[in-house]
Design a protein around this motif. Structure first.
Motif, PDB file in Angstrom:
ATOM      1  N   PHE A 150       0.862  -1.241  -0.114  1.00 52.17           N
ATOM      2  CA  PHE A 150       0.203  -0.053   0.193  1.00 52.17           C
ATOM      3  C   PHE A 150       0.697   1.293   0.023  1.00 52.17           C
ATOM      4  CE2 PHE A 150      -3.445  -2.281   2.968  1.00 52.17           C
ATOM      5  CZ  PHE A 150      -3.643  -3.230   1.718  1.00 52.17           C
ATOM      6  N   HIS A 151       1.840   1.358   0.877  1.00 49.23           N
ATOM      7  CA  HIS A 151       2.795   2.258   1.044  1.00 49.23           C
ATOM      8  C   HIS A 151       3.687   2.619  -0.292  1.00 49.23           C
ATOM      9  CE1 HIS A 151       2.371   2.572   5.626  1.00 49.23           C
ATOM     10  NE2 HIS A 151       1.216   2.474   5.131  1.00 49.23           N
ATOM     11  N   GLU A 152       4.199   1.528  -0.767  1.00 52.04           N
ATOM     12  CA  GLU A 152       4.801   1.631  -2.242  1.00 52.04           C
ATOM     13  C   GLU A 152       4.054   2.342  -3.066  1.00 52.04           C
ATOM     14  OE1 GLU A 152       6.111  -2.187  -3.482  1.00 52.04           O
ATOM     15  OE2 GLU A 152       7.429  -2.741  -1.588  1.00 52.04           O
ATOM     16  N   HIS A 153       2.638   1.949  -3.192  1.00 52.70           N
ATOM     17  CA  HIS A 153       1.772   2.615  -4.194  1.00 52.70           C
ATOM     18  C   HIS A 153       1.398   3.952  -3.961  1.00 52.70           C
ATOM     19  CE1 HIS A 153       1.817  -1.226  -5.816  1.00 52.70           C
ATOM     20  NE2 HIS A 153       1.225  -0.996  -7.019  1.00 52.70           N
ATOM     21  N   GLY A 154       1.825   4.528  -2.572  1.00 50.20           N
ATOM     22  CA  GLY A 154       1.266   5.910  -1.887  1.00 50.20           C
ATOM     23  C   GLY A 154      -0.078   5.846  -1.420  1.00 50.20           C
ATOM     24  N   TYR A 155      -0.679   4.744  -1.034  1.00 54.13           N
ATOM     25  CA  TYR A 155      -1.979   4.590  -0.368  1.00 54.13           C
ATOM     26  C   TYR A 155      -1.887   4.634   1.199  1.00 54.13           C
ATOM     27  CZ  TYR A 155      -4.267   3.780  -4.731  1.00 54.13           C
ATOM     28  OH  TYR A 155      -4.766   3.946  -6.109  1.00 54.13           O
ATOM     29  N   HIS A 156      -2.692   5.284   1.836  1.00 54.87           N
ATOM     30  CA  HIS A 156      -2.846   4.951   3.367  1.00 54.87           C
ATOM     31  C   HIS A 156      -3.983   3.852   3.319  1.00 54.87           C
ATOM     32  CE1 HIS A 156      -0.244   8.188   4.680  1.00 54.87           C
ATOM     33  NE2 HIS A 156      -0.586   8.960   3.859  1.00 54.87           N
ATOM     34  N   ASP A 157      -4.096   3.116   4.657  1.00 56.21           N
ATOM     35  CA  ASP A 157      -5.110   2.175   4.893  1.00 56.21           C
ATOM     36  C   ASP A 157      -6.524   2.905   4.668  1.00 56.21           C
ATOM     37  OD1 ASP A 157      -3.081   0.630   5.564  1.00 56.21           O
ATOM     38  OD2 ASP A 157      -3.671   0.185   7.721  1.00 56.21           O
ATOM     39  N   GLU A 176     -11.656   2.686   1.574  1.00 56.29           N
ATOM     40  CA  GLU A 176     -12.516   3.317   0.812  1.00 56.29           C
ATOM     41  C   GLU A 176     -12.717   2.656  -0.505  1.00 56.29           C
ATOM     42  OE1 GLU A 176     -12.779   7.823  -1.115  1.00 56.29           O
ATOM     43  OE2 GLU A 176     -12.609   7.682   1.119  1.00 56.29           O
ATOM     44  N   ALA A 177     -11.659   2.693  -1.183  1.00 51.31           N
ATOM     45  CA  ALA A 177     -11.625   1.965  -2.619  1.00 51.31           C
ATOM     46  C   ALA A 177     -12.241   0.716  -2.910  1.00 51.31           C
ATOM     47  CB  ALA A 177     -10.086   2.104  -2.958  1.00 51.31           C
ATOM     48  N   VAL A 178     -12.085  -0.117  -1.486  1.00 57.45           N
ATOM     49  CA  VAL A 178     -12.425  -1.526  -1.308  1.00 57.45           C
ATOM     50  C   VAL A 178     -13.947  -1.586  -1.030  1.00 57.45           C
ATOM     51  CG1 VAL A 178     -12.330  -3.692  -0.460  1.00 57.45           C
ATOM     52  CG2 VAL A 178     -10.249  -2.384  -1.263  1.00 57.45           C
ATOM     53  N   GLY A 179     -14.385  -0.431  -0.497  1.00 53.83           N
ATOM     54  CA  GLY A 179     -15.842  -0.441  -0.126  1.00 53.83           C
ATOM     55  C   GLY A 179     -16.050  -0.706   1.168  1.00 53.83           C
ATOM     56  N   ILE A 180     -14.968  -0.867   2.335  1.00 56.67           N
ATOM     57  CA  ILE A 180     -15.145  -1.423   3.525  1.00 56.67           C
ATOM     58  C   ILE A 180     -14.860  -0.059   4.652  1.00 56.67           C
ATOM     59  CG2 ILE A 180     -14.980  -3.658   3.157  1.00 56.67           C
ATOM     60  CD1 ILE A 180     -12.314  -3.544   4.308  1.00 56.67           C
ATOM     61  N   SER A 181     -15.551  -0.150   5.658  1.00 55.22           N
ATOM     62  CA  SER A 181     -15.269   0.849   6.806  1.00 55.22           C
ATOM     63  C   SER A 181     -13.785   0.699   7.203  1.00 55.22           C
ATOM     64  CB  SER A 181     -16.260   0.752   8.234  1.00 55.22           C
ATOM     65  OG  SER A 181     -15.905  -0.563   8.714  1.00 55.22           O
ATOM     66  N   MET A 230      -6.571  -5.813   8.834  1.00 53.77           N
ATOM     67  CA  MET A 230      -5.076  -5.814   9.005  1.00 53.77           C
ATOM     68  C   MET A 230      -4.367  -6.294   9.995  1.00 53.77           C
ATOM     69  SD  MET A 230      -4.334  -4.622   5.763  1.00 53.77           S
ATOM     70  CE  MET A 230      -2.749  -4.259   5.972  1.00 53.77           C
ATOM     71  N   ARG A 231      -5.401  -6.235  11.171  1.00 55.41           N
ATOM     72  CA  ARG A 231      -4.779  -6.814  12.498  1.00 55.41           C
ATOM     73  C   ARG A 231      -4.806  -8.290  12.598  1.00 55.41           C
ATOM     74  NH1 ARG A 231      -7.313  -3.916  16.795  1.00 55.41           N
ATOM     75  NH2 ARG A 231      -8.639  -3.096  15.288  1.00 55.41           N
ATOM     76  N   ILE A 254      -8.498  -5.374  -4.039  1.00 58.14           N
ATOM     77  CA  ILE A 254      -7.173  -4.803  -3.577  1.00 58.14           C
ATOM     78  C   ILE A 254      -5.991  -5.160  -4.553  1.00 58.14           C
ATOM     79  CG2 ILE A 254      -5.118  -5.179  -1.781  1.00 58.14           C
ATOM     80  CD1 ILE A 254      -7.522  -5.195   0.431  1.00 58.14           C
ATOM     81  N   CYS A 255      -6.053  -6.216  -5.197  1.00 57.97           N
ATOM     82  CA  CYS A 255      -5.100  -6.721  -6.088  1.00 57.97           C
ATOM     83  C   CYS A 255      -5.321  -5.968  -7.505  1.00 57.97           C
ATOM     84  CB  CYS A 255      -5.381  -8.387  -6.299  1.00 57.97           C
ATOM     85  SG  CYS A 255      -4.914  -9.491  -5.183  1.00 57.97           S
ATOM     86  N   GLU A 256      -6.523  -5.747  -7.691  1.00 56.01           N
ATOM     87  CA  GLU A 256      -6.739  -4.868  -8.965  1.00 56.01           C
ATOM     88  C   GLU A 256      -6.117  -3.570  -8.615  1.00 56.01           C
ATOM     89  OE1 GLU A 256     -10.448  -3.030 -11.508  1.00 56.01           O
ATOM     90  OE2 GLU A 256     -10.809  -5.100 -10.525  1.00 56.01           O
TER      91      GLU A 256
END
Length: 95
Positions: A28-35, A40-45, A53-54, A67-69
């Motif tokens: 995620f960080h390599e692509h410049g995204y925060h959690d 939001e992009a995946v459509g979950i809270s 993630m935990r 996420i893979c896409e």
């Protein structure tokens, strides 16, 4: 004195690398995204995303696919990134 203990081939106790989805968060960080942006992009809270993630909640197939896409994750890396538990539930995130 509180020292970190390292088992053979394992990150130190308390290390960020012991988090179940350490390698996935790195992508995620390599692509410049925060959690929160990924959630939001995946459509979950954010709360549900944090639980996943935990390692306290399971990923659904459609979430993994989204996420893979978004991250251009190849199929060969899905097991390593989304199913890091091996050997009786121990974490295995070697890159």
């Amino acid at each position: 004195m509180n020292e970190r203990v390292r088992a053979a081939g394992r990150p130190p106790v308390g290390s960020y690398r012991n988090i179940p989805f350490y390698a996935l968060r790195g992508i995620f960080h390599e692509h410049g995204y925060h959690d929160r942006e990924v959630a939001e992009a995946v459509g979950i809270s954010e709360g549900s995303f944090s639980m996943k993630m935990r390692g306290h909640s399971h990923w659904r197939g459609d979430q993994i696919a989204a996420i893979c896409e978004l991250m251009d994750i190849p199929q060969k890396d899905i097991g390593r990134l989304f199913f890091p538990q091996v050997n009786g539930g121990r974490i295995n995130n070697e890159l």
